[in-house]
Motif scaffolding. Structure first.
Motif, mmCIF file in Angstrom:
data_model
loop_
_atom_site.group_PDB
_atom_site.id
_atom_site.type_symbol
_atom_site.label_atom_id
_atom_site.label_comp_id
_atom_site.label_asym_id
_atom_site.label_seq_id
_atom_site.Cartn_x
_atom_site.Cartn_y
_atom_site.Cartn_z
ATOM 1 N N ASN A 115 0.816 -1.228 0.000
ATOM 2 C CA ASN A 115 0.000 0.000 0.000
ATOM 3 C C ASN A 115 0.839 1.262 0.000
ATOM 4 O OD1 ASN A 115 -2.399 -1.322 -0.017
ATOM 5 N ND2 ASN A 115 -2.455 -1.519 2.227
ATOM 6 N N ASP A 116 1.995 1.163 0.636
ATOM 7 C CA ASP A 116 2.923 2.293 0.696
ATOM 8 C C ASP A 116 4.290 1.725 1.038
ATOM 9 O OD1 ASP A 116 2.920 1.772 3.466
ATOM 10 O OD2 ASP A 116 1.199 3.098 3.753
ATOM 11 N N THR A 140 -1.835 13.633 3.222
ATOM 12 C CA THR A 140 -0.934 12.513 2.917
ATOM 13 C C THR A 140 0.306 13.020 2.182
ATOM 14 O OG1 THR A 140 -2.978 11.309 2.507
ATOM 15 C CG2 THR A 140 -0.935 10.172 1.953
ATOM 16 N N ARG A 141 0.077 13.929 1.218
ATOM 17 C CA ARG A 141 1.212 14.449 0.463
ATOM 18 C C ARG A 141 2.193 15.170 1.393
ATOM 19 N NH1 ARG A 141 -1.236 16.834 -3.338
ATOM 20 N NH2 ARG A 141 -1.424 18.795 -2.247
ATOM 21 N N LYS A 175 11.055 -6.518 0.628
ATOM 22 C CA LYS A 175 11.746 -5.974 -0.549
ATOM 23 C C LYS A 175 10.837 -5.091 -1.402
ATOM 24 C CE LYS A 175 11.337 -9.662 -3.972
ATOM 25 N NZ LYS A 175 12.090 -10.486 -4.897
ATOM 26 N N ASN A 176 9.542 -5.350 -1.359
ATOM 27 C CA ASN A 176 8.633 -4.532 -2.162
ATOM 28 C C ASN A 176 8.556 -3.088 -1.649
ATOM 29 O OD1 ASN A 176 8.069 -6.667 -3.860
ATOM 30 N ND2 ASN A 176 6.479 -7.461 -2.483
ATOM 31 N N HIS A 177 8.708 -2.938 -0.335
ATOM 32 C CA HIS A 177 8.743 -1.578 0.222
ATOM 33 C C HIS A 177 9.973 -0.838 -0.304
ATOM 34 C CE1 HIS A 177 6.318 -3.553 3.578
ATOM 35 N NE2 HIS A 177 5.526 -2.594 3.138
ATOM 36 N N ILE A 178 11.078 -1.564 -0.375
ATOM 37 C CA ILE A 178 12.324 -0.926 -0.828
ATOM 38 C C ILE A 178 12.247 -0.594 -2.321
ATOM 39 C CG2 ILE A 178 14.815 -1.333 -1.148
ATOM 40 C CD1 ILE A 178 14.729 -2.777 1.585
ATOM 41 N N ILE A 179 11.676 -1.509 -3.096
ATOM 42 C CA ILE A 179 11.520 -1.250 -4.538
ATOM 43 C C ILE A 179 10.618 -0.033 -4.754
ATOM 44 C CG2 ILE A 179 10.575 -2.199 -6.690
ATOM 45 C CD1 ILE A 179 11.359 -5.024 -5.531
ATOM 46 N N ARG A 180 9.525 -0.013 -3.975
ATOM 47 C CA ARG A 180 8.604 1.121 -4.094
ATOM 48 C C ARG A 180 9.308 2.430 -3.707
ATOM 49 N NH1 ARG A 180 2.301 1.475 -3.324
ATOM 50 N NH2 ARG A 180 2.050 3.686 -2.881
ATOM 51 N N ALA A 181 10.122 2.364 -2.645
ATOM 52 C CA ALA A 181 10.838 3.566 -2.208
ATOM 53 C C ALA A 181 11.813 4.037 -3.290
ATOM 54 C CB ALA A 181 11.573 3.288 -0.901
ATOM 55 N N ALA A 182 12.421 3.083 -4.000
ATOM 56 C CA ALA A 182 13.360 3.460 -5.071
ATOM 57 C C ALA A 182 12.603 4.165 -6.195
ATOM 58 C CB ALA A 182 14.068 2.216 -5.607
ATOM 59 N N LEU A 183 11.460 3.634 -6.575
ATOM 60 C CA LEU A 183 10.665 4.286 -7.629
ATOM 61 C C LEU A 183 10.195 5.669 -7.179
ATOM 62 C CD1 LEU A 183 8.321 1.551 -9.148
ATOM 63 C CD2 LEU A 183 9.980 2.952 -10.364
ATOM 64 N N GLU A 184 9.737 5.735 -5.947
ATOM 65 C CA GLU A 184 9.261 7.023 -5.443
ATOM 66 C C GLU A 184 10.384 8.069 -5.441
ATOM 67 O OE1 GLU A 184 7.267 6.526 -1.676
ATOM 68 O OE2 GLU A 184 5.566 5.481 -2.577
ATOM 69 N N SER A 185 11.635 7.586 -5.278
ATOM 70 C CA SER A 185 12.749 8.544 -5.221
ATOM 71 C C SER A 185 12.896 9.306 -6.545
ATOM 72 C CB SER A 185 14.062 7.847 -4.858
ATOM 73 O OG SER A 185 14.602 7.166 -5.970
ATOM 74 N N LEU A 186 12.505 8.695 -7.651
ATOM 75 C CA LEU A 186 12.557 9.411 -8.942
ATOM 76 C C LEU A 186 11.602 10.598 -8.898
ATOM 77 C CD1 LEU A 186 13.765 6.571 -9.822
ATOM 78 C CD2 LEU A 186 12.745 6.992 -12.047
ATOM 79 N N ALA A 187 10.428 10.355 -8.315
ATOM 80 C CA ALA A 187 9.414 11.406 -8.260
ATOM 81 C C ALA A 187 9.793 12.494 -7.247
ATOM 82 C CB ALA A 187 8.063 10.796 -7.892
ATOM 83 N N TYR A 188 10.323 12.092 -6.086
ATOM 84 C CA TYR A 188 10.712 13.092 -5.085
ATOM 85 C C TYR A 188 11.835 13.990 -5.624
ATOM 86 C CZ TYR A 188 8.133 10.707 -1.298
ATOM 87 O OH TYR A 188 7.167 10.179 -0.492
#
Ligand code: ADP
Length: 493
Positions: free
Chosen positions: A335-336, A476-477, A371-384
């Motif tokens: 979820n996050d 949330t943002r 690991k899915n949390h970490i993968i998601r965090a990596a993708l989110e880092s592109l947006a941040y």
């Protein structure tokens, strides 16, 4: 009868050619990789003949595959890796040495000395750039000072400098034309973007003879014709822009405040700032976007060093995914991030932080992190990271951004695009032609050779394929952004 434009897209790792019809459809594409030369640590070179040979090969191949003859091509547009420096002899046409590529760090000492001499402010005022080996000026100086015979020839007007667009134009025209466009000139650190001319004082500081420099032309105008023997009949070269500026044009960002982001290995964000040059206080660069009919448009530029490369890192170094696209499925399986942040500051932090010594971190781990949390965090880092540059653009320009035009490999990731829309509170648009860079050069050419009458006509053929609009709650943002800011603080040294 349909009209066609040939786009030569000379990139850092490959040469490509796309033939577009007048509705911006790619009729044929050819691409060829070429050699990367690393003579010492931190040095990067290309053989100018590799660049030329592969570019001509793909142009001929694309023409053949299109089934068109050269006489059916209305014009050629060129877009190129920027800043890469070639110096060649006017009489023999031979380069004195390999091209010094934009990534090459060999002139770090020259840059350090310029900074120590207190020239940073003056150079920024005149060129819009920060002192860095990236730009051409110190590369030309290095060649003049280190390659035997070049300085003597340059003083006699025999040694010519050019970025890759100039090198291609020179060769395609059979040595008749030595020219570059304003967008490429603005990346040399020798071009005064206020007066729009080569800056004599900077030439003196860098000790570079004026005679070496190409004539600077508009980004959309008839520059010269190709030699007849190359394609069977001559074709006009009538559009030129550096790769990022070409992409901005290819997205149809013709008005002040319009922005594009290319999500590739790194991210390259450009904002059109209209006829006014904006001075950045947040570490962005000011460049010329293009000049058309003597009217100059400026851009603010910021880049993210590690973007898609963070996904490659998950795949190649961490073995968390087997291919880049798998990151989407993994990110959506949770979820996050569960409070996890990954800052991929592998090579330091760029704009707006400028912390070269910073290094990457993963923080917020708990016993429940998977690991899915970490993968998601990596993708989110592109947006941040993109969001940080966008915020700097808003602060510098005073313009609120409502839409971001996107291209590049990672735009295939719907999760990432939606997260970007959410976190930046903007609409993201993906064009139907994802080849924004090549298309931009073709459109610039088409505008000066009669395929298009004006920018409105071009705007009508640029179609949005997909768009994403913000969906999350402000609260949330705000929470997510505060977490990112904390993570950034942790990786500063
Ligand atoms: P470049 O022109 O810089 O080589 P591309 O525009 O070809 O880059 O994009 C390649 C980058 O995009 C790679 O770093 C890759 O990891 C990333 N990428 C490609 N597809 C996806 C995807 N579906 N999700 C996330 N990242 C992706």
């Amino acid at each position: 009868m349909k009209k066609y434009i040939m786009s030569l897209d000379q990139g850092t790792t490959s040469s490509r050619c796309i033939i577009f019809d007048e509705s911006a459809n790619a009729v044929s594409i050819a691409q060829k990789e070429y050699r990367q030369i690393f003579p010492h640590e931190g040095w990067v070179e290309h053989n100018p003949y590799d660049i030329l040979k592969t570019q001509l090969e793909v142009a001929k191949k694309a023409l053949e595959e299109s089934g068109l003859s050269a006489s059916q091509i209305s014009g050629i547009g060129i877009t190129n890796q920027r800043e890469t420096t070639v110096v060649w002899n006017k009489e023999t046409g031979k380069p004195y040495c390999n091209a010094i590529v934009w990534q090459c760090r060999r002139t770090a000492d020259i840059c350090a000395k310029l900074k120590a001499d207190g020239l940073e402010q003056m150079i920024k005022e005149r060129t819009g750039l920060v002192i860095d080996p990236y730009f051409s000026a110190t590369k030309i100086k290095w060649i003049l000072d280190n390659v035997p015979g070049v300085r003597k020839d340059a003083e006699k007007g025999l040694a010519l400098f050019g970025t890759v667009d100039s090198w291609l134009i020179w060769n395609l025209s059979g040595g008749k034309c030595h020219a570059t466009d304003v967008s490429n000139a603005s990346r040399t650190m020798l071009f005064n973007i206020n007066t729009m001319s080569w800056d004599k004082e900077l030439l003196k500081i860098f000790d570079i003879p004026y005679k070496m420099l190409p004539k600077v032309v508009d980004s959309s105008c008839v520059i010269c014709e190709t030699q007849k023997k190359i394609f069977g009949s001559s074709i006009k070269i009538c559009g030129v822009a550096g790769d990022q500026q070409a992409a901005l044009f290819g997205h149809g960002c013709f008005n002040s405040g319009e922005c594009k982001n290319t999500y590739g290995t790194g991210c390259f964000l450009l904002m059109n700032t209209g006829k006014n040059r904006v001075n950045s206080e947040f570490g962005l660069i000011s460049s010329v976007a293009w000049r058309i009919k003597k009217e100059t448009f400026y851009a603010l530029e910021g880049s993210v060093f590690v973007a898609g490369a963070a996904i490659q890192w998950l795949r190649d170094e961490m073995n968390l995914i087997s291919y880049s696209a798998q990151s989407e499925e993994a990110a959506l399986s949770v979820n996050d991030t569960g409070g996890v942040y990954l800052v991929p500051a592998f090579t330091g932090l760029g704009a707006p932080y400028w912390q070269p010594e910073a290094r990457g971190i993963i923080c917020g781990l708990t016993r429940g992190t998977n690991k899915n949390h970490i993968i998601r965090a990596a993708l989110e880092s592109l947006a941040y990271q993109t969001n940080d540059v966008l915020s700097a653009m808003v602060s510098d320009s005073g313009i609120k951004i409502s839409t971001l035009e996107a291209d590049g490999g990672a735009t295939e990731n719907n999760f990432l695009m939606q997260f970007q829309a959410d976190i930046s509170q903007i609409n993201i648009k993906l064009p139907s032609c994802r080849e924004a860079t090549a298309l931009g050069a073709a459109l610039l050419a088409g505008l000066s050779c009669g395929v298009y009458n004006d920018l409105d006509e071009i705007k009508r053929i640029l179609i949005t394929d997909k768009s994403f609009s913000p969906k999350i709650q402000d609260e949330t943002r705000g929470k997510l952004l505060r977490g990112w800011k904390n993570a950034i603080e942790k990786c500063k040294i």
